[in-house]
Design a protein around this motif. Structure first.
Motif, PDB file in Angstrom:
ATOM      1  N   GLY A 767     -21.185   0.438 -21.397  1.00  0.00           N
ATOM      2  CA  GLY A 767     -22.572   0.695 -21.482  1.00  0.00           C
ATOM      3  C   GLY A 767     -23.416  -0.757 -21.347  1.00  0.00           C
ATOM      4  O   GLY A 767     -22.692  -1.913 -21.112  1.00  0.00           O
ATOM      5  N   ASN A 768     -24.660  -0.663 -21.671  1.00  0.00           N
ATOM      6  CA  ASN A 768     -25.563  -1.701 -21.492  1.00  0.00           C
ATOM      7  C   ASN A 768     -25.347  -2.548 -20.313  1.00  0.00           C
ATOM      8  O   ASN A 768     -25.063  -3.870 -20.247  1.00  0.00           O
ATOM      9  N   VAL A 769     -25.203  -2.045 -19.052  1.00  0.00           N
ATOM     10  CA  VAL A 769     -24.850  -2.678 -17.747  1.00  0.00           C
ATOM     11  C   VAL A 769     -26.011  -3.568 -17.286  1.00  0.00           C
ATOM     12  O   VAL A 769     -27.157  -2.943 -16.908  1.00  0.00           O
ATOM     13  N   GLN A 770     -25.904  -4.896 -16.921  1.00  0.00           N
ATOM     14  CA  GLN A 770     -27.042  -5.532 -16.519  1.00  0.00           C
ATOM     15  C   GLN A 770     -26.530  -6.446 -15.229  1.00  0.00           C
ATOM     16  O   GLN A 770     -25.136  -6.765 -15.352  1.00  0.00           O
ATOM     17  N   ALA A 771     -27.342  -6.434 -14.189  1.00  0.00           N
ATOM     18  CA  ALA A 771     -26.796  -7.090 -12.993  1.00  0.00           C
ATOM     19  C   ALA A 771     -28.037  -8.070 -12.396  1.00  0.00           C
ATOM     20  O   ALA A 771     -28.928  -7.478 -12.427  1.00  0.00           O
ATOM     21  N   GLU A 772     -27.889  -9.354 -12.268  1.00  0.00           N
ATOM     22  CA  GLU A 772     -28.798 -10.020 -11.509  1.00  0.00           C
ATOM     23  C   GLU A 772     -28.162 -11.318 -10.579  1.00  0.00           C
ATOM     24  O   GLU A 772     -27.111 -11.483 -10.603  1.00  0.00           O
ATOM     25  N   THR A 777     -24.986 -15.221  -2.427  1.00  0.00           N
ATOM     26  CA  THR A 777     -23.930 -14.524  -2.084  1.00  0.00           C
ATOM     27  C   THR A 777     -23.215 -13.974  -3.376  1.00  0.00           C
ATOM     28  O   THR A 777     -22.285 -13.331  -3.371  1.00  0.00           O
ATOM     29  N   THR A 778     -23.787 -14.111  -4.490  1.00  0.00           N
ATOM     30  CA  THR A 778     -23.296 -13.762  -5.907  1.00  0.00           C
ATOM     31  C   THR A 778     -24.069 -12.942  -6.887  1.00  0.00           C
ATOM     32  O   THR A 778     -25.343 -13.521  -6.957  1.00  0.00           O
ATOM     33  N   ILE A 779     -23.429 -12.023  -7.461  1.00  0.00           N
ATOM     34  CA  ILE A 779     -24.196 -11.337  -8.586  1.00  0.00           C
ATOM     35  C   ILE A 779     -23.479 -11.410 -10.002  1.00  0.00           C
ATOM     36  O   ILE A 779     -22.295 -11.322  -9.962  1.00  0.00           O
ATOM     37  N   ARG A 780     -24.327 -11.719 -11.132  1.00  0.00           N
ATOM     38  CA  ARG A 780     -23.669 -11.617 -12.465  1.00  0.00           C
ATOM     39  C   ARG A 780     -23.962 -10.361 -12.980  1.00  0.00           C
ATOM     40  O   ARG A 780     -25.138  -9.665 -13.013  1.00  0.00           O
ATOM     41  N   PHE A 781     -23.008  -9.774 -13.493  1.00  0.00           N
ATOM     42  CA  PHE A 781     -22.893  -8.503 -14.501  1.00  0.00           C
ATOM     43  C   PHE A 781     -22.572  -9.005 -15.833  1.00  0.00           C
ATOM     44  O   PHE A 781     -21.734  -9.700 -16.292  1.00  0.00           O
ATOM     45  N   THR A 782     -23.278  -8.065 -16.851  1.00  0.00           N
ATOM     46  CA  THR A 782     -22.994  -8.009 -18.212  1.00  0.00           C
ATOM     47  C   THR A 782     -22.725  -6.543 -18.476  1.00  0.00           C
ATOM     48  O   THR A 782     -23.774  -5.751 -18.077  1.00  0.00           O
ATOM     49  N   TRP A 783     -21.907  -6.348 -19.594  1.00  0.00           N
ATOM     50  CA  TRP A 783     -21.836  -4.816 -19.911  1.00  0.00           C
ATOM     51  C   TRP A 783     -21.141  -4.784 -21.296  1.00  0.00           C
ATOM     52  O   TRP A 783     -20.443  -5.891 -21.804  1.00  0.00           O
ATOM     53  N   THR A 784     -21.058  -3.763 -21.901  1.00  0.00           N
ATOM     54  CA  THR A 784     -20.294  -3.516 -23.122  1.00  0.00           C
ATOM     55  C   THR A 784     -19.111  -2.641 -22.980  1.00  0.00           C
ATOM     56  O   THR A 784     -19.430  -1.659 -22.115  1.00  0.00           O
ATOM     57  N   ALA A 785     -18.109  -2.702 -23.573  1.00  0.00           N
ATOM     58  CA  ALA A 785     -17.149  -1.580 -23.300  1.00  0.00           C
ATOM     59  C   ALA A 785     -17.437  -0.285 -23.886  1.00  0.00           C
ATOM     60  O   ALA A 785     -17.990  -0.258 -24.839  1.00  0.00           O
ATOM     61  N   PRO A 786     -16.837   0.888 -23.395  1.00  0.00           N
ATOM     62  CA  PRO A 786     -16.863   2.194 -23.709  1.00  0.00           C
ATOM     63  C   PRO A 786     -16.036   2.400 -25.011  1.00  0.00           C
ATOM     64  O   PRO A 786     -15.174   1.428 -25.357  1.00  0.00           O
ATOM     65  N   ASN A 787     -16.388   3.292 -25.755  1.00  0.00           N
ATOM     66  CA  ASN A 787     -15.890   3.863 -27.040  1.00  0.00           C
ATOM     67  C   ASN A 787     -14.185   3.920 -26.725  1.00  0.00           C
ATOM     68  O   ASN A 787     -14.038   4.871 -25.584  1.00  0.00           O
ATOM     69  N   PRO A 788     -13.432   3.347 -27.564  1.00  0.00           N
ATOM     70  CA  PRO A 788     -11.957   3.630 -27.309  1.00  0.00           C
ATOM     71  C   PRO A 788     -11.550   4.943 -27.201  1.00  0.00           C
ATOM     72  O   PRO A 788     -10.757   5.227 -26.613  1.00  0.00           O
ATOM     73  N   GLN A 789     -12.115   5.902 -28.079  1.00  0.00           N
ATOM     74  CA  GLN A 789     -11.932   7.158 -28.066  1.00  0.00           C
ATOM     75  C   GLN A 789     -11.771   7.872 -26.619  1.00  0.00           C
ATOM     76  O   GLN A 789     -11.412   8.866 -26.385  1.00  0.00           O
ATOM     77  N   PHE A 790     -12.844   7.506 -25.871  1.00  0.00           N
ATOM     78  CA  PHE A 790     -12.860   8.163 -24.699  1.00  0.00           C
ATOM     79  C   PHE A 790     -12.350   7.438 -23.293  1.00  0.00           C
ATOM     80  O   PHE A 790     -12.560   7.677 -22.100  1.00  0.00           O
ATOM     81  N   ILE A 791     -11.532   6.269 -23.686  1.00  0.00           N
ATOM     82  CA  ILE A 791     -10.732   5.561 -22.616  1.00  0.00           C
ATOM     83  C   ILE A 791      -9.459   6.471 -22.168  1.00  0.00           C
ATOM     84  O   ILE A 791      -9.157   6.349 -20.934  1.00  0.00           O
ATOM     85  N   ASN A 792      -8.938   7.143 -23.109  1.00  0.00           N
ATOM     86  CA  ASN A 792      -7.879   8.034 -22.822  1.00  0.00           C
ATOM     87  C   ASN A 792      -6.608   7.073 -22.200  1.00  0.00           C
ATOM     88  O   ASN A 792      -5.929   7.706 -21.440  1.00  0.00           O
ATOM     89  N   GLY A 793      -6.291   6.187 -22.775  1.00  0.00           N
ATOM     90  CA  GLY A 793      -5.333   5.068 -22.396  1.00  0.00           C
ATOM     91  C   GLY A 793      -5.643   3.851 -22.417  1.00  0.00           C
ATOM     92  O   GLY A 793      -6.487   3.448 -23.481  1.00  0.00           O
ATOM     93  N   ILE A 794      -4.881   2.832 -22.197  1.00  0.00           N
ATOM     94  CA  ILE A 794      -4.856   1.562 -22.235  1.00  0.00           C
ATOM     95  C   ILE A 794      -5.888   0.867 -21.175  1.00  0.00           C
ATOM     96  O   ILE A 794      -5.947   1.301 -19.815  1.00  0.00           O
TER      97      ILE A 794
END
Length: 2033
Positions: A767-772, A777-794
């Motif tokens: 979530g909250n994916v931002q890119a600039e 030659t370089t792009i910076r990304f920021t984001w938040t992790a998804p809910n662990p319940q929906f990761i279905n694994g490690i």
């Protein structure tokens, strides 16, 4: 009503494993409708009313084609087939591997193989990052990864992830390590190559799309362009993936064609490459003509049933009648017409039925049907119902069979009520296919009259019958189990009800433990009328199971109950595992007891001591620790001081009841298999804790740590020890327990094991994916992790993605590890293009795969400085100005704002001038230059970020640049295997700087006419003076030259360097195209493509191969075999294990080292029979006639195939009886109960496993087990050898079936006329075999009964009659035996006879003998036929064999005579025994017609004794063997590959492997099949269009086209070129192998001017293909070889005869020879060399006479075509050999005659051998050359006469004589005196005689002339015309005279002189010395210049002529010749003679 299908299954269904499958067959029509299901031509069910087919749990074997057949009384229909596939996914079949690629080349990395259906979706990863397709990376349709124009960063570890989107399984492969070689070299351009060409593709119309693919490589890749053409027309739409793919949407038939892709390297002169393939668009069949649904036709007419279809390809039409295929061959009345319609001729009633037309092609099938009714026959009931009786509840069938056309409709009625018809069916009443009525079950109310009515359009027929239904006889009050106290009364009830009309056969019969109770003979028992049994005074002997049995025609019934009698004996106590034993104290033997010993026998095992020290005072003991479900017997003995006493009688066998298992299963383990399944495995509990026979297992499981209920799974087989738990929750922990159960209940559960299901993929994006953009030659990304319940694994991390719009396949990806500390994650993607628009996204991934992407966001990277401008050039160069041009930078990296140009004098920066131009300016005129000055000019682009990269060059003002000159002074150093260093001096630079150095080389073959290729180039180093040339081939000859390049162009080449050879190195490459095929059960056939010669990297003689092989997956040491032959391309690996998979690799080796290994290939040896038996075989007798046998599996290494089942082999020990087999199908069951065994018999038992090939070895050693004992059979061989009136003595033998240990015999006898209750009984000991009875009544018949006893009781009695009389005799023979034909079978007949008189002594037995015709020997078949029998089954006969039989009877007195022989009887034929199938011989597998393919099969028929009749023929069945993608071993025999019979009309598919088996058949049936054999069916064609071009005298250039694609049978690996000299094939045939699929070869080192025949054969991994027809070609002329020999003869002191042979290889047309000879040492200080040219091809000898005596000469001869060839030389020394040749004869002298000479001499020294002959030499006296005149003069001669005609007249000669012996010519004699060769003339040749004759003639002529003159004067004035004519005649005569001299010179008849020197006329010296030319006597010119008077002239002519004629030796001949001419002249009146 005929049938129609109302619903058809989807033609294709895909299901998951273990799912439930239900197939339905919905049809309408008249009832009853019956259904049958077929799977791959194999019947699954019989016809039934069930229209569904259920598979409760699918597995892979269920895949295939299903269809149903539905039928009713109208006919049968075949449903359209439905294909069912089962989704599954196996594991990757390959381990970790590596491969390498040279920089710039394309890397082709095939995806690791994995078995899956459907094909999985494959994703490629590199070092953990997903690989998206791009301009440099392509992922092909078959998931191959292709990296184009590889560079060093491409090296890494690659792997794939495969996901089956149907079942959700995913697998990750082992890594593939890619290495890039030759890194650091120059980026030279690489010509385009197509590395993934298009493939032939077939698609069905209606498919959404089809894609053609073409991947090419080149360098630079940016200039590579790919275009597509369809049938030569350019295609522009549907292109994608950088034009590598061509997609055709919704393909139709018109889209089919030849698609070709072309790869072009733009702005380059290298040629383009292309490749193509065909697209076939298939169209499913469609009917264009169908029959009507109902067709009616009359009998004996012809009917056409139309059916035509269209499709692509054209569909095949197949007809069925009532669901059976129509075979026009077997039924000629049926004929399929052109187009597909069916014609039926001569209609019969049986033709009525359902006809189906199927149209099939590769795209599918359709069907239509019709009902054909044949009319005109009224119905007739051929077999009507009959009155029947049935018991209530049973089934009954009332028959009603009919005939008629149309087929009659059947209606059954009871009274007026319709019970069943085509449209009506009541419950319990079923109308069968035959028309009969089935009533099931029957009721009392069903009694009555039933009528069958048959009707059709022609009428009605009916028949009736009565049905009686009896009420069933039943026991309504059955006995009950009860337990009574010893001595009390037990009552067993048995109340019965039955039909009043039925009489019970015997009211009640009671049985005790299966034996009938005779109530009348047991006083304690009483039976009431109602069936109640009373037993009084019960005791332990009454304990048993009692059965009340009632029998009647109204049914039978029985009920049982168990009676227990409680007594003072203790029974097992309440503890489950103990038994209480009690006994009475025995006699102590007059000595106190010390102890008791208790022994036990467990499960019939041998006795063993259980308790050894029981107190002597004890009378009871409790036995503890016994095991449930086992049987025990006990016995006791007492011990005192004397010793052990006898053991007590053993107790009855006590079996403890089963109890639930007391221990859990062992070794329970669990492992996650998928994200929704866990595999649980275990081992059974210990046997001692199983407490009975295990019935199965119970598995319970639930979520760990949650209060939820257990879920239960049950396994009902004890042999299954694993279970896959499915439909679980993704990535969830489960706890699992397992328990075993038996018949007593469930045992203990195991300890809990916990296991997680495997991980899944995330289901939501971060979530909250931002890119600039950060920079260009370089792009910076920021984001938040998804809910662990929906990761279905490690959470394994995140993938940051960036891609350009429209290039979704070229994704830049960066993997970021998860950060669990911060809530916001940050990451960067670098290495992007500058100033480029990108879409960005982020996803989360787990180990199984990626989750969804976040929504894409667009952005652009920052601007940057541009790259270098392109194409910098100079034009219009003047003294003070020039024009500079350039093009835009290829990498703008922003918005171009302008350009900067600067110039300065060379190396003078202070003179720099700079100008700036707008971005639209691409040229600039530089002015203000100084003339003839060198300037450096620089140009760069500009953006807002600044100046870009500079492009510069030097130029001289006023001097236009020119082409440079070549480099000079080139030298070579530092020679290595792959590189050398070149030193050189630069050439003329062309007035500008050198921008590039080019190095060219001749590779391999160095010569003036060989090609030069570019091997290296260096740019932007104008000051270079040496270069290192990399990338060379080791151990290869090179010659180099250089060029230099400036702005104008390329210089001419330098002078070539010296020839050098690089150093050797280990091979660089592995053998290619490595394939592995199954050869036999213990061998594999390995093939590879040998290294090309240029890859040897060393001495060719030291090149070989190493083969490494090991068992797949084994960690043991691999075996290696070395092959020394560099041209070898195959190897058979022997001594392998059967049915074992092996991994094999090959590497090349030379004298320096070893090369890389090839990619491993795997192959499995052929399946065989198991090489050992099952392990842990055990046997346990369960009853007197059964044994339980158990075993474990065959050890894995010894299975040698797929175990299909087991066979238990058993026979009686130490018996000649036959061996018996008990077959257990399948590998899941490892135990079997052998039944029907002999009682108390010791058996040898072994177990073997079998595969599809046959039976394996049985287990060893055999297990011995004896069945339990039982009551014995009757004694045998009863005879009465002594019979008196009052006494008899009888003898007998022990029972044939003792069934135990005989304990006693009982004899009972009584009068035959009295009751058995009055019999006398006597019991004998077991050893008794005779018995004497006295006190009998005389002349009476007595009955004797003998029984034997075992511990189980008395057995069956043997009975015999005896008459107490002394009047006994032997019996009379029986009647002639009869064999009714109806009782004759294949292996037995029924023999019957009438007994004869017994002679007052009853017959004891009969003996039957037989003999096999035509043999005469009788053999005994049985000598123990029962005495009461009058018939006997004679068994064990041979089928189809003639026999005769005879019988004799035996009584107490003796044997009768044999009966009369029976008639000859021939047994019937029987099934056959299997043939021995020989290995199929692949003699020719070729296309014999347009479609079928055949192979040759050789077999050996069964032996005569196994044919069992007349052999009618063979049946051959085949099925396709399916292989995995390795194509090297059998992977699975799919159920789809059912056996089909080979009739000669099948189409065997090319390039398929089939399994063949054979059987034979006779009139009875078919025998068993032979073991299967394998055969490969292929088709091959030779190369086409073979052409030969003569290149040189030793080289032919051969070209050809490959075979057609459909005849190549796989990838062609190369060609074999066979060539030989014309008409000399056997002696000169040679082979050249080309290990590349090229289309041409240069055959070198051939013989010049020779005709060659050339034939070419392709080969692939399967072997060599056929050769092409021989093609003729001839090499050009060349220098001939040396003459074959030099031979010297006639050697003398001064001469020799030299001869020579033709050249062995003329290499053209021989124009002549050149002979050169000279002395080896100077002669008299002079060394003269003589050359003689001999023109033409002969003669091949020359006589030389100018040699010096005793000198050694060297002779050299060579032949010439258009050029001279090599010489052959030899030396010869003139003169005789010392001491061996003859000495000189005496000095000769000569006697002269008129025309001859005689030479005389005396003999000299003969030398070391006798004189064999003499020769005479002569020479002209004025010349010094001796020559042989006479050769062969007899050895005894001392003189020789010869005619002088052989000499030249007038020449003086010298003569000498030479003796000859076996050592050669001797020394010559001294020369004779000279003598002239002038003959002595006769008188008529003397001069005076000639003068006289001339004068006489003159006088005569003058007189004659005078007379003529006188006459001529008188006619002087005659007519002038006559004078003119004579003048003309004179002219002609004169002309004739002029030619006479020349005619003489060439007169062929003139005699030649000196014939002995004619051979040497070619030598001018010899020619001139012998020639003597006669001078002309008349000058023709002077005669022409004077004109005397005609009369004078005539006179003068005559005179001179006369003198001339007489002066010649042959003047007489001349007179005859010219006489007539003189007469003509005399007749002329006007001309004087």
């Amino acid at each position: 009503i005929q049938m129609i299908f109302t619903y058809s299954e989807n033609p294709f269904q895909l299901h998951l494993e273990r799912n439930r499958l239900v197939l339905t067959c919905m049809a309408e029509g008249s009832w009853p409708l019956e259904f049958k299901w077929i799977h791959n031509s194999t019947e699954l069910t019989r016809f039934s009313l069930e229209y569904r087919y259920l598979i409760p749990s699918l597995d892979r074997s269920h895949a295939g084609f299903y269809r149903c057949i539905v039928r009713n009384r109208v006919g049968a229909l075949l449903q359209r087939r439905t294909e069912v596939q089962v989704a599954f996914m196996g594991s990757f079949e390959e381990g970790e591997r590596s491969q390498s690629v040279s920089q710039g080349e394309g890397a082709v990395v095939p995806a690791p193989r994995i078995r899956s259906f459907p094909q999985p979706q494959v994703t490629w990863f590199r070092d953990g990052r997903k690989i998206p397709p791009s301009s440099r990376i392509a992922i092909t349709l078959d998931n191959t990864l292709v990296i184009l124009s590889t560079v060093a960063p491409d090296a890494g570890r690659y792997y794939v992830q495969a996901v089956n989107d149907k079942n959700g399984e995913n697998k990750t492969s082992q890594p593939i390590t890619l290495s890039v070689e030759n890194v650091g070299g120059p980026a030279d351009p690489i010509a385009p190559t197509i590395i993934i060409p298009p493939r032939n593709t077939s698609v069905v119309t209606g498919t959404s799309e089809v894609t053609m693919e073409c991947v090419a490589n080149a360098r630079p890749l940016i200039k590579l362009s790919i275009s597509w053409r369809k049938n030569g027309v350019l295609v522009s739409s549907g292109l994608s993936d950088f034009n590598r793919r061509l997609t055709i949407l919704s393909p139709v038939v018109s889209d089919a064609g030849y698609y070709e892709c072309e790869a072009i390297l733009r702005s380059s002169s290298v040629p383009s490459v292309s490749a193509g393939a065909y697209l076939h668009v298939l169209e499913p069949p469609q009917f264009i003509k169908e029959p009507e649904k109902h067709i009616t036709a009359e009998m004996e007419k012809v009917v056409d049933i139309p059916c035509q279809a269209r499709g692509v390809p054209q569909p095949d039409i197949v007809w069925y009648k009532d669901a059976l295929p129509i075979d026009p061959v077997k039924t000629p009345r049926y004929r399929v017409l052109v187009g597909g319609s069916l014609q039926v001729n001569g209609l019969l009633p049986d033709d009525t039925g359902m006809f189906q037309c199927f149209a099939r092609n590769l795209a599918g099938e359709v069907q239509t049907n019709t009902y054909l009714a044949v009319t005109s026959i009224a119905p007739n009931i051929t077999a009507g119902p009959s009155d029947s009786t049935v018991i209530d509840g049973m089934s009954v069938i009332l028959h009603c069979e009919t005939s008629g056309a149309p087929r009659p409709a059947i209606t059954w009625q009871k009274g007026e009520r319709v019970l069943a018809s085509g449209s009506v069916q009541l419950p319990r009443f079923t109308l069968l296919e035959s028309g009969s009525l089935l009533i099931s079950p029957s009721h009392i109310s069903d009694a009555g009259t039933y009528t069958c009515m048959a009707s059709n359009s022609r009428g009605i027929d009916e028949a009736s019958a009565d049905l009686v239904v009896w009420a069933r006889t039943r026991i309504t009050t059955p006995p009950q189990d009860q337990s009574v106290i010893k001595g009390t009364k037990a009552i067993m009830t048995c109340g019965v009800t039955h039909d009043p009309t039925v009489t019970l056969h015997s009211r009640h019969v009671w049985e005790k433990d299966g034996s009938v109770i005779s109530v009348q003979s047991i006083p304690r028992m009483r039976l009431d009328v109602d069936g109640t049994l009373h037993i009084s005074q019960t005791w332990s002997g009454d304990i048993a199971t009692y059965t009340c049995r009632v029998t009647s025609v109204g049914g039978n019934d029985s009920r049982s109950a168990h009676l227990r009698v409680r007594s003072s004996l203790k029974k097992p106590n309440t503890h489950r595992h103990t038994i209480d034993l009690a006994w009475a104290k025995p006699f102590d033997g007059n000595s106190p007891l010390i102890r008791y010993i208790l022994e036990v026998s467990e499960n019939n095992a041998p006795w063993a001591i259980l308790l050894a020290n029981i107190e002597p005072e004890s009378t009871a003991v409790t036995v503890n620790g016994l095991i449930p479900a086992r049987s025990y017997q006990f016995r006791l003995c007492a011990v005192n001081d004397v010793g052990k006493g006898q053991f007590s009688k053993e107790t009855d066998r006590v079996s403890l009841p089963e109890e639930p298992p007391s221990a859990p299963p062992q070794n329970v383990i669990a492992s996650g298999r998928t994200n929704q399944s866990i595999m649980i495995q275990w081992q059974p509990p210990q046997e001692s804790h199983q407490n009975g026979i295990l019935r199965g297992y119970t598995i319970r499981y639930r979520l760990t740590g949650l209060p939820v209920d257990y879920q239960i799974k049950n396994i009902s087989s004890p042999d299954v020890t694993n279970l896959l738990l499915e439909d679980l929750i993704i990535w969830t922990n489960y706890e699992i327990e397992v328990a075993a159960y038996n018949g007593a209940g469930l045992g203990t559960f195991s300890h809990k094991v916990t296991e997680w299901t495997l991980q899944g993929v995330p289901t939501i994006a971060p979530g909250n994916v931002q890119a600039e953009p950060v920079n260009s030659t370089t792009i910076r990304f920021t984001w938040t992790a998804p809910n662990p319940q929906f990761i279905n694994g490690i959470n394994q991390g995140y993938k940051l993605l960036a891609w350009e719009p429209g290039k979704d396949d070229e994704v830049a990806m960066v993997t970021v590890r998860p950060n669990f500390q911060d809530s916001v994650h940050v990451g960067y993607v670098t290495g992007l293009k500058k100033f480029t628009e990108y879409y960005t996204s982020v996803l989360c991934f787990t180990t199984p795969g990626d989750g969804p992407r976040s929504p894409p966001k667009a952005l652009r990277t920052h601007e940057d400085t541009p790259g270098a401008v392109g194409h910098l050039s100079f034009t219009e160069i003047l003294d003070t100005s020039l024009k500079v041009s350039w093009s835009e930078p290829s990498e703008k990296n922003g918005v171009l704002t302008g350009y900067r140009i600067s110039w300065e004098e060379y190396n003078r920066t202070n003179t720099r001038v700079t100008h700036y131009m707008p971005n639209v300016t691409l040229e600039y005129r530089v002015t203000g230059l100084t003339a003839l000055t060198t300037y450096t000019i620089e140009v760069a682009g500009m953006t807002s970020k600044g100046q870009g990269q500079l492009s510069s060059s030097t130029i001289s003002s006023g001097v236009p640049p020119e082409l440079p000159g070549p480099p000079t002074n080139m030298a070579i150093s530092n020679i290595g295997p792959r590189s050398v260093t070149l030193q050189f001096k630069p050439g003329y630079d062309g007035k500008t700087s050198i921008s590039r150095w080019l190095v060219e080389a001749q590779v391999g073959v160095v010569g003036e006419n060989e090609d030069w290729v570019m091997v290296h180039q260096v740019s932007n180093e104008p000051e270079a003076r040496s270069l290192e040339v990399p990338g060379l081939n080791p151990y290869t000859f090179y010659r180099f030259r250089m060029r230099q390049v400036n702005i104008v162009g390329t210089s001419p080449p330098s002078q070539p360097s010296r020839k050098i050879q690089t150093l050797p190195a280990p091979p660089d490459m592995a053998p290619a195209n490595v394939t592995l095929r199954t050869a036999s059960e213990t061998s594999l056939w390995l093939r590879w493509m040998p290294l090309p010669e240029w890859e040897y990297n060393g001495n060719a003689e030291q090149v070989g191969y190493r083969v490494q092989y090991s068992r797949a997956g084994s960690q043991g040491r691999a075996l290696i075999h070395v092959i020394a032959d560099r041209l070898e391309r195959e190897f058979t690996i022997e001594d392998l294990e059967e049915w074992t998979e092996y991994e094999v690799r090959v590497q090349a080796v030379n004298g320096i080292g070893i090369g890389p290994w090839s990619q491993p290939v795997r192959g499995r040896t052929r399946e065989s029979v198991p090489s050992s038996g099952p392990t842990n075989v055990s046997a346990f007798a369960t009853t007197s006639s059964s044994i339980l046998v158990r075993w474990f599996e065959v050890p894995e290494p010894d299975r040698n195939g797929l175990i299909l089942g087991y066979k238990v082999v058993y026979k009686e020990k130490d018996s000649d009886s036959a061996v018996h087999f008990w077959t257990v199908e399948g590998n899941a069951t490892h135990s079997v109960q052998l039944t029907g065994l002999g009682k108390y018999v010791l058996y040898e038992i072994q177990v073997l496993a079998f595969t599809r090939i046959g039976d394996g070895r049985p287990s060893s050693p055999p297990i011995l087990e004896r069945t339990l004992d039982d009551v014995p059979g009757p004694p045998v061989g009863i005879l009465f050898p002594e019979v008196r009136t009052t006494s008899v003595r009888l003898i007998w033998q022990s029972p044939a079936q003792p069934n135990g240990i005989i304990l006693a015999y009982q004899i009972t006898y009584h009068l035959n006329s009295t009751n058995s209750n009055t019999a006398t009984v006597d019991v004998l000991n077991p050893s008794a075999r005779q018995y004497t009875v006295t006190g009998l009544k005389p002349e009476s018949v007595y009955v004797f009964r003998i029984t034997a006893q075992t511990r189980k009781g008395w057995g069956e009695a043997a009975e015999a009659l005896v008459v107490t009389t002394e009047k006994r005799a032997r019996p009379q023979p029986t009647s002639r035996p009869m064999v009714p034909q109806k009782d004759v079978q294949a292996r037995q007949v029924l023999l019957s006879w009438e007994p004869g008189s017994d002679g007052l002594s009853p017959v004891r037995y009969y003996t039957v003998q037989l003999r096999e015709l035509p043999e005469s020997n009788w053999t005994v078949h049985s000598a123990s036929v029962n005495h009461e029998a009058s018939s006997y089954i004679v068994s064990r006969l041979k089928p189809f064999t003639s026999y005769q039989f005879r019988v004799k009877a035996t009584n107490d007195i003796g044997d009768s005579e044999y009966s009369e022989e029976s008639e000859a009887i021939t047994t019937l034929q029987d099934d056959l025994i299997k043939p021995e199938l020989l290995l199929p011989l692949w003699l020719s597998l070729q296309l014999l017609t347009l479609t079928p393919l055949f192979f040759l099969l050789s077999s050996q028929p069964p032996s005569e004794e196994k044919i069992n009749g007349i052999l009618l023929g063979f049946r051959i069945r085949y099925r396709e063997l399916l292989y995995d993608r390795l194509r090297s071993y059998i992977h699975t025999l799919s159920s789809a590959s059912s056996w089909a019979e080979l009739t000669g009309e099948e189409e065997l598919l090319k390039h398929k492997r089939y399994e063949i088996r054979m059987s034979v058949y006779n009139a009875v049936g078919e025998g068993p099949t032979s073991p299967p054999q394998e055969v490969f069916v292929g088709e091959a064609a030779p190369p086409q269009n073979v052409a030969i071009q003569s290149a040189t005298a030793t080289q032919l250039d051969v070209t050809w086209d490959p075979p057609p694609v459909d005849a190549q049978n796989g990838d062609i690996q190369g060609y074999k070129i066979y060539f030989w000299e014309f008409q000399r094939k056997n002696e000169t045939e040679r082979l050249r192998t080309l290990f590349m699929p090229e289309g041409g070869v240069k055959l070198k080192n051939l013989t010049g001017y020779t005709t060659y025949m050339i034939s070419i054969a392709p080969f692939n991994a399967a072997g060599d293909g056929p050769r092409s027809p021989p093609t003729r070609g001839r090499t050009q002329q060349a220098a001939p070889s040396a003459p074959s020999f030099i031979h010297f003869s006639e050697l003398t002191t001064t001469s020799v005869n030299v001869s020579w042979g033709e050249p062995t290889f003329p290499n053209g047309i021989i124009e002549g020879y050149r002979l050169v000879y000279e002395p080896c040492t100077p002669v008299d200080g002079v060394s003269k060399t003589v050359t003689v040219d001999v023109k033409g091809s002969g003669p091949l000898w020359l006589k030389l006479k100018d040699l010096a005596d005793g000198v050694t000469y060297n002779f050299r001869i060579r032949a010439k075509t258009f050029i001279y060839g090599p010489e052959v030389e030899a030396n010869i020394t003139t003169g005789p050999g010392e001491g061996s040749s003859p000495g000189p004869p005496g000095e000769p002298f000569i006697t002269r005659y008129s025309s001859a000479l005689t030479i005389h001499w005396t003999s000299g020294d003969p030398g070391r051998a006798p004189i064999t002959r003499y020769v005479i030499e002569a020479r002209p006296s004025d010349e010094g050359l001796w020559d042989i005149l006479i050769k062969d003069i007899p050895k005894d001669a001392t003189s020789h006469t010869f005619n002088m005609d052989i000499l030249k007249q007038g020449v003086s000669y010298d003569f000498r004589v030479i003796g000859v012996n076996d050592y050669g010519y001797g020394s010559p004699s001294l020369p004779s005196p000279s003598i002239s060769a002038q003959k002595v003339a006769p008188f008529y040749e003397e001069w005076w005689f000639l003068v006289v004759v001339a004068l006489v003639g003159l006088i005569f002529i003058l007189l004659l002339v005078f007379i003529l003159i006188i006459r001529g004067q008188s006619k002087k004035y005659a007519k002038k015309s006559e004078s003119g004519e004579c003048t003309q005649f004179e002219s002609r005569l004169y002309s004739l005279h002029q030619g006479s001299d020349s005619e003489y010179e060439v007169d062929p008849n003139r005699q030649k002189t000196h014939s002995f020197v004619n051979h040497y006329i070619s030598d001018p010296t010899y020619y001139n010395s012998w020639r003597r030319q006669q001078k002309a006597l008349y000058n023709a010119q002077s005669a022409q210049s004077s004109h005397p008077h005609p009369s004078f002239f005539s006179l003068l002519f005559v005179f001179l002529s006369v003198l001339f004629f007489f002066s010649q030796p042959g003047y007489m001949h001349n007179i005859r010749l010219f006489g007539p001419l003189f007469l003509v002249c005399l007749m002329c009146e006007s001309v004087p003679v």
